[in-house]
Write a protein that holds these residues in place. Structure first.
Motif, short mmCIF file in Angstrom:
data_model
loop_
_atom_site.label_atom_id
_atom_site.label_comp_id
_atom_site.label_asym_id
_atom_site.label_seq_id
_atom_site.Cartn_x
_atom_site.Cartn_y
_atom_site.Cartn_z
N LEU A 298 0.82 -1.21 0.00
CA LEU A 298 0.00 0.00 0.00
C LEU A 298 0.85 1.27 0.00
CD1 LEU A 298 -2.83 -0.94 2.52
CD2 LEU A 298 -3.06 -0.64 0.04
N PHE A 299 1.95 1.24 0.76
CA PHE A 299 2.87 2.38 0.82
C PHE A 299 3.38 2.74 -0.58
CE2 PHE A 299 7.29 3.83 0.98
CZ PHE A 299 7.22 4.92 1.83
N TRP A 300 3.76 1.72 -1.33
CA TRP A 300 4.26 1.98 -2.68
C TRP A 300 3.15 2.42 -3.63
CZ3 TRP A 300 8.88 3.00 -4.47
CH2 TRP A 300 9.95 2.71 -3.64
N ASN A 301 1.96 1.94 -3.39
CA ASN A 301 0.81 2.44 -4.16
C ASN A 301 0.64 3.93 -3.91
OD1 ASN A 301 -1.99 3.11 -4.86
ND2 ASN A 301 -2.28 0.90 -5.09
N TYR A 302 0.78 4.32 -2.66
CA TYR A 302 0.67 5.75 -2.32
C TYR A 302 1.80 6.56 -2.94
CZ TYR A 302 1.06 10.10 0.23
OH TYR A 302 1.19 11.43 0.52
N GLN A 303 3.01 6.03 -2.93
CA GLN A 303 4.14 6.75 -3.51
C GLN A 303 3.90 7.07 -4.99
OE1 GLN A 303 6.88 8.04 -1.98
NE2 GLN A 303 5.90 7.35 -0.08
N ILE A 304 3.21 6.18 -5.67
CA ILE A 304 2.93 6.39 -7.10
C ILE A 304 1.73 7.30 -7.31
CG2 ILE A 304 2.28 5.23 -9.26
CD1 ILE A 304 3.66 2.69 -8.09
N THR A 305 0.65 7.04 -6.57
CA THR A 305 -0.62 7.73 -6.83
C THR A 305 -0.82 9.00 -6.00
OG1 THR A 305 -1.81 6.47 -5.12
CG2 THR A 305 -1.70 5.51 -7.35
N LYS A 306 -0.16 9.07 -4.84
CA LYS A 306 -0.37 10.16 -3.88
C LYS A 306 -1.83 10.27 -3.46
CE LYS A 306 3.95 11.25 -3.90
NZ LYS A 306 4.79 10.84 -2.76
N ASN A 307 -2.51 9.14 -3.47
CA ASN A 307 -3.92 9.06 -3.10
C ASN A 307 -4.04 9.05 -1.58
OD1 ASN A 307 -6.58 8.29 -2.53
ND2 ASN A 307 -6.71 6.93 -4.30
N ARG A 308 -4.66 10.08 -1.03
CA ARG A 308 -4.76 10.22 0.42
C ARG A 308 -5.54 9.06 1.06
NH1 ARG A 308 -4.16 14.36 4.23
NH2 ARG A 308 -5.55 14.18 6.04
N LYS A 309 -6.48 8.51 0.32
CA LYS A 309 -7.25 7.39 0.87
C LYS A 309 -6.35 6.17 1.14
CE LYS A 309 -11.76 8.63 -1.08
NZ LYS A 309 -12.88 8.22 -1.98
N ILE A 310 -5.36 6.00 0.28
CA ILE A 310 -4.39 4.91 0.49
C ILE A 310 -3.60 5.17 1.78
CG2 ILE A 310 -2.35 3.73 -0.43
CD1 ILE A 310 -4.78 3.08 -2.01
N LEU A 311 -3.21 6.42 1.97
CA LEU A 311 -2.47 6.79 3.17
C LEU A 311 -3.31 6.52 4.42
CD1 LEU A 311 0.37 8.08 3.51
CD2 LEU A 311 -0.78 10.28 3.80
N GLU A 312 -4.59 6.83 4.34
CA GLU A 312 -5.49 6.60 5.47
C GLU A 312 -5.65 5.10 5.75
OE1 GLU A 312 -8.95 8.68 4.17
OE2 GLU A 312 -8.19 10.64 4.80
N GLU A 313 -5.67 4.30 4.69
CA GLU A 313 -5.78 2.86 4.87
C GLU A 313 -4.53 2.30 5.55
OE1 GLU A 313 -6.61 -1.25 2.30
OE2 GLU A 313 -6.69 0.70 1.29
N ILE A 314 -3.37 2.78 5.17
CA ILE A 314 -2.12 2.34 5.81
C ILE A 314 -2.15 2.69 7.29
CG2 ILE A 314 0.39 2.54 5.84
CD1 ILE A 314 0.21 3.44 2.89
N SER A 315 -2.63 3.88 7.60
CA SER A 315 -2.61 4.35 9.00
C SER A 315 -3.48 3.51 9.91
CB SER A 315 -3.07 5.82 9.06
OG SER A 315 -4.48 5.91 8.84
N LYS A 316 -4.43 2.75 9.35
CA LYS A 316 -5.33 1.92 10.16
C LYS A 316 -4.74 0.54 10.49
CE LYS A 316 -9.40 4.21 8.21
NZ LYS A 316 -10.55 4.05 7.29
N SER A 317 -3.58 0.24 9.94
CA SER A 317 -2.94 -1.04 10.19
C SER A 317 -2.64 -1.22 11.68
CB SER A 317 -1.64 -1.14 9.40
OG SER A 317 -0.85 -2.23 9.81
#
Length: 533
Positions: free
Chosen positions: A253-272
């Motif tokens: 997910l982190f690498w997905n965020y690095q590519i897309t900069k999608n804040r929703k991905i960042l929020e999903e990572i933070s819930k781990s």
């Protein structure tokens, strides 16, 4: 590391391991360690035999040690055959010995005429397949997938570069993907810079041909380096779906965020539930707390103490933990709630919560209080990763104690220490172990200034880390420093470094010196701030 273990002749004269002691202990890694020490002593061939046949899971190191000490003709025969040098392969008359001795790595070192002569001698069909392919100055172009991968993995780095760095068709890649060594083929091709033509071909591998999530992840990194971000996302999505461990899912997910900069991905990572460098980054970006961790557990003065500096005591505890039902683990952790056993208690408690609560405890504070807080943070970060604060922890390579000190390193350091050791078992005593580890760490810190590099050097060695930093690691290119962190060739040091870095951020907060993980990442791109080379 094995070579160092093999040639290390530790002579702690004040205590000698006896055969009687060995006979009294249950089969285990701790018993193997006793036998390893026993083999270093002046013993008879008969004593060596009695000890050797009590080893659980015999390693090559054990085999060679016993061959040297004992008089077992079969073992000597095997080790002598395995040790045959390439130039002596042709003079071997015993075909069983030749089959043991012959490997692609040795075969490649022969000249064309020698290879032909050996081909005429060997009858083993499996060996003949790769021998025929390697008989000329250049490898044959038409190979089965199985044979190609066997030679690729076993003939050595130079041969791999010279013979396999070529374009591969989609059909070839499909055929290779059906073999068990394909995942290693992908890993090596992505991580080793000289295999650039293979990497270009790997951009065309079919998603459905990949069976392991880590292979998807390496292919995603390869695609990113080639500027193929859409393809990288496809591999990352596949990896995320199939990764088992939470930290690996967070990584995808982190690498997905690095590519897309999608804040929703960042929020999903933070819930781990896991505390790792990816979740710490996400939570910092979102202004959240570091995670659900505890720095201490309540102690109980009524609890009976156990000598957890004894590896065999720890072995019994571990057996108890492994046989206790999940719902009773929290209660079991209460049985170890003392100052000296809090590492054990925390180990059990984390398992009881299925790691939804993670321990960043700080035992042995009295032994570290004179050190600067930053050094304390680094030591705790390493200790948590090395032993989970278990004083009698013992690795398969016989790294010992809280900070997993290797025997060869202990021997080298002992020469400069004011007091000599009576036995290696003193490394299971927290005071002795931390004294040696702190001194070693202080030496590493003279060359490496960043916690990630300190972790690399503590795990992989000073020379390894120095060589790594003299290469093209880190820099200012897109996706740095993360690409360099994920593409370190030494997989153990790679993962170890990431975990220690996350530990460091948490311990810095606990010790009142909060640091930004984003700043730690940025600093990696400035060589003068992270090492002296």
């Amino acid at each position: 590391m094995i070579k160092l273990l093999l040639c290390t002749a530790l002579a702690f004269s004040a205590h000698a391991v006896t055969l009687e002691e060995i006979n009294s202990k249950p089969p285990s890694r701790a018993k193997n360690f006793m036998i390893w020490q026993f083999m270093k002593q002046k013993i008879s061939a008969e004593e060596a035999k009695k000890a050797f046949y009590q080893i659980k899971d015999v390693s090559m190191n054990d085999l060679y040690t016993y061959a040297h000490k004992g008089d077992d003709k079969e073992i000597k025969y095997i080790t002598q055959c395995l040790s045959t040098k390439p130039k002596n392969l042709l003079i071997l008359k015993d075909m069983n010995c030749l089959n043991l001795a012959l490997t692609p790595s040795k075969y490649r070192q022969l000249n064309t005429q020698e290879k032909k002569k050996l081909l005429a001698k060997v009858k083993d069909k499996k060996k003949l397949r790769w021998m025929r392919a390697m008989k000329g100055e250049r490898i044959a172009n038409t190979l089965s997938a199985k044979t190609l991968l066997e030679i690729f993995m076993r003939a050595g780095k130079a041969y791999r570069y010279a013979n396999f760095n070529r374009p591969y068709t989609v059909k070839e890649l499909h055929n290779l993907s059906q073999e068990r060594r394909f995942d290693s083929f992908v890993k090596y091709s992505v991580l080793f810079p000289k295999l650039d033509r293979i990497r270009k071909s790997l951009l065309h591998v079919r998603l459905e041909d990949i069976k392991k999530p880590q292979t998807h992840f390496f292919l995603a990194l390869n695609a990113l380096k080639a500027g193929e971000e859409k393809k990288a996302l496809e591999h990352l999505d596949a990896a995320h779906l199939t990764f088992y461990y939470q930290a690996d899912k967070d990584k995808a997910l982190f690498w997905n965020y690095q590519i897309t900069k999608n804040r929703k991905i960042l929020e999903e990572i933070s819930k781990s539930f896991d505390i790792n460098m990816y979740t710490l980054f996400a939570r910092e970006k979102l202004g959240q707390a570091l995670g659900n961790y505890y720095a201490s557990l309540d102690t109980d003065t009524q609890v009976q103490e156990k000598d957890i500096t004894d590896p065999f005591v720890w072995l019994k505890i571990l057996d108890e933990v492994n046989t206790t039902p999940q719902e009773r683990l929290k209660a079991l952790s209460q049985h170890y709630r003392t100052d000296t056993m809090q590492g054990v208690s925390s180990f059990i408690y984390e398992r009881a919560t299925k790691y939804r609560e993670q321990g960043f405890i700080m035992p042995y504070g009295e032994l570290l209080k004179a050190l600067p807080r930053d050094t304390q943070a680094i030591i705790y970060s390493l200790m948590r990763q090395e032993s989970r604060f278990i004083p009698s922890a013992l690795s398969s390579a016989y790294a010992m104690g809280l900070m997993q000190m290797m025997p060869f390193l202990v021997r080298a350091m002992e020469k400069k220490m004011p007091e000599k050791l009576e036995s290696l078992e003193q490394m299971f005593e927290p005071q002795t172990n931390l004294k040696y580890a702190t001194k070693h760490l202080q030496w590493l810190q003279k060359s490496f200034y960043h916690p990630l590099l300190i972790a690399y050097s503590y795990n992989g060695g000073y020379g390894f880390t120095r060589k790594h930093m003299r290469g093209d690691a880190f820099g200012t290119a897109k996706y740095e420093p993360f690409l360099s962190m994920e593409m370190m060739i030494n997989s153990e040091s790679r993962e170890y470094g990431k975990k220690v870095l996350a530990n460091y951020v948490v311990y810095k907060e606990i010790l009142g010196e909060k640091v930004s993980i984003s700043n730690l990442f940025e600093t990696l791109k400035e060589p003068k701030k992270i090492h002296r080379f």
